[in-house]
Design a protein around this motif. Structure first.
Motif, short mmCIF file in Angstrom:
data_model
loop_
_atom_site.label_atom_id
_atom_site.label_comp_id
_atom_site.label_asym_id
_atom_site.label_seq_id
_atom_site.Cartn_x
_atom_site.Cartn_y
_atom_site.Cartn_z
N LEU A 2 0.85 -1.19 0.00
CA LEU A 2 0.00 0.00 0.00
C LEU A 2 0.89 1.24 0.00
O LEU A 2 1.93 1.28 0.67
CB LEU A 2 -0.87 -0.01 1.25
CG LEU A 2 -2.01 0.99 1.35
CD1 LEU A 2 -3.15 0.58 0.43
CD2 LEU A 2 -2.52 1.08 2.78
N GLN A 3 0.50 2.26 -0.76
CA GLN A 3 1.17 3.55 -0.72
C GLN A 3 0.20 4.60 -0.21
O GLN A 3 -0.99 4.56 -0.53
CB GLN A 3 1.67 3.96 -2.11
CG GLN A 3 2.84 3.15 -2.62
CD GLN A 3 2.40 1.95 -3.43
OE1 GLN A 3 1.46 2.03 -4.21
NE2 GLN A 3 3.10 0.84 -3.25
N LEU A 4 0.73 5.54 0.56
CA LEU A 4 -0.09 6.59 1.17
C LEU A 4 0.49 7.95 0.83
O LEU A 4 1.70 8.16 0.93
CB LEU A 4 -0.12 6.43 2.69
CG LEU A 4 -0.61 5.10 3.24
CD1 LEU A 4 -0.45 5.05 4.75
CD2 LEU A 4 -2.05 4.85 2.84
N ALA A 23 -4.53 9.67 0.71
CA ALA A 23 -4.96 8.85 -0.42
C ALA A 23 -4.13 7.59 -0.50
O ALA A 23 -2.89 7.65 -0.46
CB ALA A 23 -4.84 9.65 -1.71
N ALA A 24 -4.79 6.46 -0.62
CA ALA A 24 -4.12 5.16 -0.66
C ALA A 24 -4.20 4.55 -2.04
O ALA A 24 -5.19 4.73 -2.76
CB ALA A 24 -4.74 4.22 0.37
N SER A 25 -3.19 3.79 -2.39
CA SER A 25 -3.17 3.07 -3.66
C SER A 25 -2.34 1.82 -3.50
O SER A 25 -1.52 1.71 -2.59
CB SER A 25 -2.61 3.95 -4.78
OG SER A 25 -1.27 4.29 -4.52
N GLY A 26 -2.57 0.88 -4.38
CA GLY A 26 -1.71 -0.29 -4.46
C GLY A 26 -2.25 -1.55 -3.83
O GLY A 26 -1.85 -2.65 -4.21
N ALA A 79 -8.49 8.40 3.65
CA ALA A 79 -8.76 8.69 5.05
C ALA A 79 -8.60 10.19 5.27
O ALA A 79 -7.86 10.86 4.54
CB ALA A 79 -7.81 7.92 5.96
N TYR A 80 -9.30 10.68 6.28
CA TYR A 80 -9.30 12.13 6.52
C TYR A 80 -9.04 12.42 7.99
O TYR A 80 -9.36 11.63 8.88
CB TYR A 80 -10.67 12.72 6.15
CG TYR A 80 -11.10 12.45 4.74
CD1 TYR A 80 -11.97 11.39 4.44
CD2 TYR A 80 -10.65 13.25 3.69
CE1 TYR A 80 -12.37 11.14 3.16
CE2 TYR A 80 -11.05 12.99 2.39
CZ TYR A 80 -11.90 11.93 2.13
OH TYR A 80 -12.29 11.69 0.84
N VAL A 118 2.78 0.64 6.87
CA VAL A 118 2.98 1.69 5.88
C VAL A 118 2.84 3.07 6.52
O VAL A 118 1.90 3.29 7.31
CB VAL A 118 1.96 1.60 4.72
CG1 VAL A 118 2.33 2.58 3.62
CG2 VAL A 118 1.87 0.18 4.18
N TRP A 119 3.74 3.95 6.17
CA TRP A 119 3.66 5.37 6.57
C TRP A 119 3.57 6.24 5.32
O TRP A 119 4.19 5.93 4.29
CB TRP A 119 4.90 5.78 7.34
CG TRP A 119 5.02 5.21 8.71
CD1 TRP A 119 5.70 4.09 9.07
CD2 TRP A 119 4.44 5.71 9.91
NE1 TRP A 119 5.59 3.86 10.42
CE2 TRP A 119 4.81 4.85 10.96
CE3 TRP A 119 3.63 6.81 10.22
CZ2 TRP A 119 4.42 5.06 12.30
CZ3 TRP A 119 3.24 7.02 11.54
CH2 TRP A 119 3.63 6.15 12.56
N GLY A 120 2.84 7.32 5.44
CA GLY A 120 2.89 8.34 4.40
C GLY A 120 4.11 9.22 4.59
O GLY A 120 4.86 9.07 5.56
N GLN A 121 4.30 10.15 3.68
CA GLN A 121 5.51 10.98 3.72
C GLN A 121 5.36 12.17 4.64
O GLN A 121 6.35 12.82 4.99
CB GLN A 121 5.87 11.46 2.31
CG GLN A 121 5.14 12.71 1.83
CD GLN A 121 3.67 12.49 1.50
OE1 GLN A 121 3.19 11.36 1.50
NE2 GLN A 121 2.96 13.56 1.20
N GLY A 122 4.16 12.47 5.05
CA GLY A 122 3.91 13.56 5.99
C GLY A 122 3.44 14.83 5.29
O GLY A 122 3.79 15.09 4.14
N ALA A 123 2.66 15.61 6.02
CA ALA A 123 2.18 16.91 5.54
C ALA A 123 2.39 17.92 6.65
O ALA A 123 1.94 17.71 7.79
CB ALA A 123 0.70 16.83 5.16
#
Length: 129
Positions: A2-4, A23-26, A79-80, A118-123
């Motif tokens: 999964l990518q986030l 947003a998730a994909s994969g 996710a929000y 999985v982690w996202g890259q951050g905002a």
């Protein structure tokens, strides 16, 4: 895998509201529990909140109850995190994370033996006074 990807961060004024998206994909998004974390300058990463795979159950860190709302839309693979009445101390990098176990999302910030998948890259969210 999964990518986030997080979005929606930026510079806001104290008292404003903000909604971050992840947003998730994969992979099958609905197979994963989701969490939002934040890391302020000089501080450790902390849990903002978590949501289970269906969206029927949420868990919030103690300091965030009331101003933060986590939700998800499995049809949109997103996710929000809604943040109301922003304060300067909310300034941080906000990360989303995914794991097939809800428990792992809830404890990863406090249990060094637990990782999430999985982690996202951050905002970055910066709140000016």
């Amino acid at each position: 895998q999964l990518q986030l990807v997080e979005s929606g961060g930026g510079l806001v004024q104290a008292g404003d509201s903000l909604r971050l998206s992840c947003a998730a994909s994969g992979r099958t998004f609905s197979s994963y529990a989701m969490g939002w974390f934040r890391q302020a300058p000089g501080k450790e990463r902390e849990l903002v909140g978590a949501i289970n795979r269906s969206g029927s159950s949420t868990y919030y860190g103690d300091s965030e109850k009331g101003r933060f709302t986590i939700s998800r839309d499995n049809a949109k693979n997103t996710a929000y995190l809604q943040i109301n009445t922003l304060k300067p101390e909310d300034t941080a990098v906000y990360y989303c994370a995914a794991d097939r176990k809800f428990h792992n999302i809830v404890v990863v910030a406090t249990d060094k033996d637990i990782n999430v998948e999985v982690w996202g890259q951050g905002a970055l969210v910066t709140v000016s006074s």
